[in-house]
Design a protein around this motif. Sequence first.
Motif, PDB file in Angstrom:
ATOM      1  N   UNK A 111      10.809  -4.940   9.764  1.00 43.13           N
ATOM      2  CA  UNK A 111      11.442  -5.741   8.718  1.00 43.13           C
ATOM      3  C   UNK A 111      12.721  -6.387   9.237  1.00 43.13           C
ATOM      4  N   UNK A 112      13.500  -5.611   9.975  1.00 49.09           N
ATOM      5  CA  UNK A 112      14.748  -6.143  10.547  1.00 49.09           C
ATOM      6  C   UNK A 112      14.429  -7.304  11.492  1.00 49.09           C
ATOM      7  N   UNK A 113      13.432  -7.100  12.359  1.00 47.43           N
ATOM      8  CA  UNK A 113      13.078  -8.145  13.327  1.00 47.43           C
ATOM      9  C   UNK A 113      12.581  -9.398  12.618  1.00 47.43           C
ATOM     10  N   UNK A 114      11.810  -9.229  11.559  1.00 48.65           N
ATOM     11  CA  UNK A 114      11.352 -10.393  10.800  1.00 48.65           C
ATOM     12  C   UNK A 114      12.525 -11.137  10.176  1.00 48.65           C
ATOM     13  N   UNK A 182      -6.549  -6.278   8.263  1.00 50.64           N
ATOM     14  CA  UNK A 182      -5.840  -7.203   7.373  1.00 50.64           C
ATOM     15  C   UNK A 182      -5.429  -6.502   6.074  1.00 50.64           C
ATOM     16  N   UNK A 183      -6.356  -5.778   5.454  1.00 51.34           N
ATOM     17  CA  UNK A 183      -6.050  -5.086   4.206  1.00 51.34           C
ATOM     18  C   UNK A 183      -4.953  -4.041   4.390  1.00 51.34           C
ATOM     19  N   UNK A 184      -5.020  -3.298   5.484  1.00 49.89           N
ATOM     20  CA  UNK A 184      -4.003  -2.278   5.738  1.00 49.89           C
ATOM     21  C   UNK A 184      -2.625  -2.898   5.933  1.00 49.89           C
ATOM     22  N   UNK A 185      -2.577  -4.010   6.666  1.00 50.55           N
ATOM     23  CA  UNK A 185      -1.294  -4.661   6.924  1.00 50.55           C
ATOM     24  C   UNK A 185      -0.715  -5.275   5.647  1.00 50.55           C
ATOM     25  N   UNK A 186      -1.568  -5.850   4.820  1.00 47.58           N
ATOM     26  CA  UNK A 186      -1.104  -6.410   3.553  1.00 47.58           C
ATOM     27  C   UNK A 186      -0.587  -5.289   2.657  1.00 47.58           C
ATOM     28  N   UNK A 187      -1.278  -4.160   2.664  1.00 45.91           N
ATOM     29  CA  UNK A 187      -0.846  -3.020   1.856  1.00 45.91           C
ATOM     30  C   UNK A 187       0.528  -2.531   2.307  1.00 45.91           C
ATOM     31  N   UNK A 188       0.714  -2.448   3.626  1.00 47.76           N
ATOM     32  CA  UNK A 188       1.989  -1.990   4.155  1.00 47.76           C
ATOM     33  C   UNK A 188       3.118  -2.979   3.866  1.00 47.76           C
ATOM     34  N   UNK A 192       6.797  -3.062  -2.809  1.00 50.29           N
ATOM     35  CA  UNK A 192       7.107  -1.691  -3.232  1.00 50.29           C
ATOM     36  C   UNK A 192       7.218  -0.763  -2.025  1.00 50.29           C
ATOM     37  N   UNK A 193       6.293  -0.925  -1.065  1.00 47.93           N
ATOM     38  CA  UNK A 193       6.350  -0.087   0.134  1.00 47.93           C
ATOM     39  C   UNK A 193       7.553  -0.455   0.992  1.00 47.93           C
ATOM     40  N   UNK A 194       7.858  -1.759   1.045  1.00 44.11           N
ATOM     41  CA  UNK A 194       9.007  -2.207   1.832  1.00 44.11           C
ATOM     42  C   UNK A 194      10.297  -1.614   1.281  1.00 44.11           C
ATOM     43  N   UNK A 195      10.429  -1.603  -0.035  1.00 42.43           N
ATOM     44  CA  UNK A 195      11.623  -1.037  -0.664  1.00 42.43           C
ATOM     45  C   UNK A 195      11.699   0.462  -0.396  1.00 42.43           C
ATOM     46  N   UNK A 196      10.538   1.127  -0.430  1.00 42.86           N
ATOM     47  CA  UNK A 196      10.503   2.574  -0.202  1.00 42.86           C
ATOM     48  C   UNK A 196      10.966   2.942   1.201  1.00 42.86           C
ATOM     49  N   UNK A 197      10.762   2.058   2.175  1.00 43.85           N
ATOM     50  CA  UNK A 197      11.168   2.395   3.546  1.00 43.85           C
ATOM     51  C   UNK A 197      12.557   1.866   3.887  1.00 43.85           C
ATOM     52  N   UNK A 211       3.163 -11.293   4.014  1.00 46.86           N
ATOM     53  CA  UNK A 211       1.852 -11.332   3.358  1.00 46.86           C
ATOM     54  C   UNK A 211       1.220 -12.709   3.496  1.00 46.86           C
ATOM     55  N   UNK A 212       2.015 -13.755   3.335  1.00 44.71           N
ATOM     56  CA  UNK A 212       1.497 -15.119   3.462  1.00 44.71           C
ATOM     57  C   UNK A 212       0.931 -15.345   4.863  1.00 44.71           C
TER      58      UNK A 212
END
Length: 228
Positions: A111-114, A182-188, A192-197, A211-212
């Motif tokens: 996330x930081x790198x993005x 693809x589904x796993x990466x979109x889920x991650x 909500x998951x991003x906020x949790x981590x 996601x886009x």
Amino acid sequence: MSLWSRIAQALSALGRGEALSTVFDNLRQPPERSVAFTIAVIALGAKMAKADGQVTRDEVAAFRRIFQIPPEEEANAARVFNMARTDVAGFDAYARKIANMFGPGADVLKDVLEGLFFIALADGDYHEGEDAFLLEVARIFGLEECCFRAMRSAFVEDADPDPWTVLEVEPGTPLDQVRKVWRNKVREAHPDRAIARGLPEEAVQLSQARVIALNKAWEEIRASHADA
């Protein structure tokens, strides 16, 4: 207490003459990881903004778009930016502090790198100095080179945005396996998951951008199979 108020509180705890990087030592547990994430992106972004030799208004404005900084909190954000920009510590010192906080290869480091890619492309140009900067940050973060290439492909228009690279799968991988990845990466990447981590709510648009890019890559691969 707002995110930016907590950042101001963290900064006020620094002793006279202490470097901004010191603040990470006290922000290891939730919910303060969102404070650490925000400071990390702003601090590394401030360092990276100088990698191409100049800090542009567009790059500074990118911070505002990532974090949706309210007018009354701009002073706190500017203080972080200026402290990092003038700190004698190199960007690698910040990167190592962040990597040690979250652990090498952690999703929040992606996330930081993005966020840094978002800032690098804010002025419409991707300089070789920025590329070298981001590649070294990825290395310090313990991220695989394929992960770095995937992000670069997703963000940089002329970086050969190969959909296989974006999804980090080998060309020719069976479609059902690609669909699973693809589904796993979109889920991650879900906010909500991003906020949790540790990603703050103010920066969830980074997850939306991921996601886009993932969906676009999947559609291109699926279409290529349909045409075959």
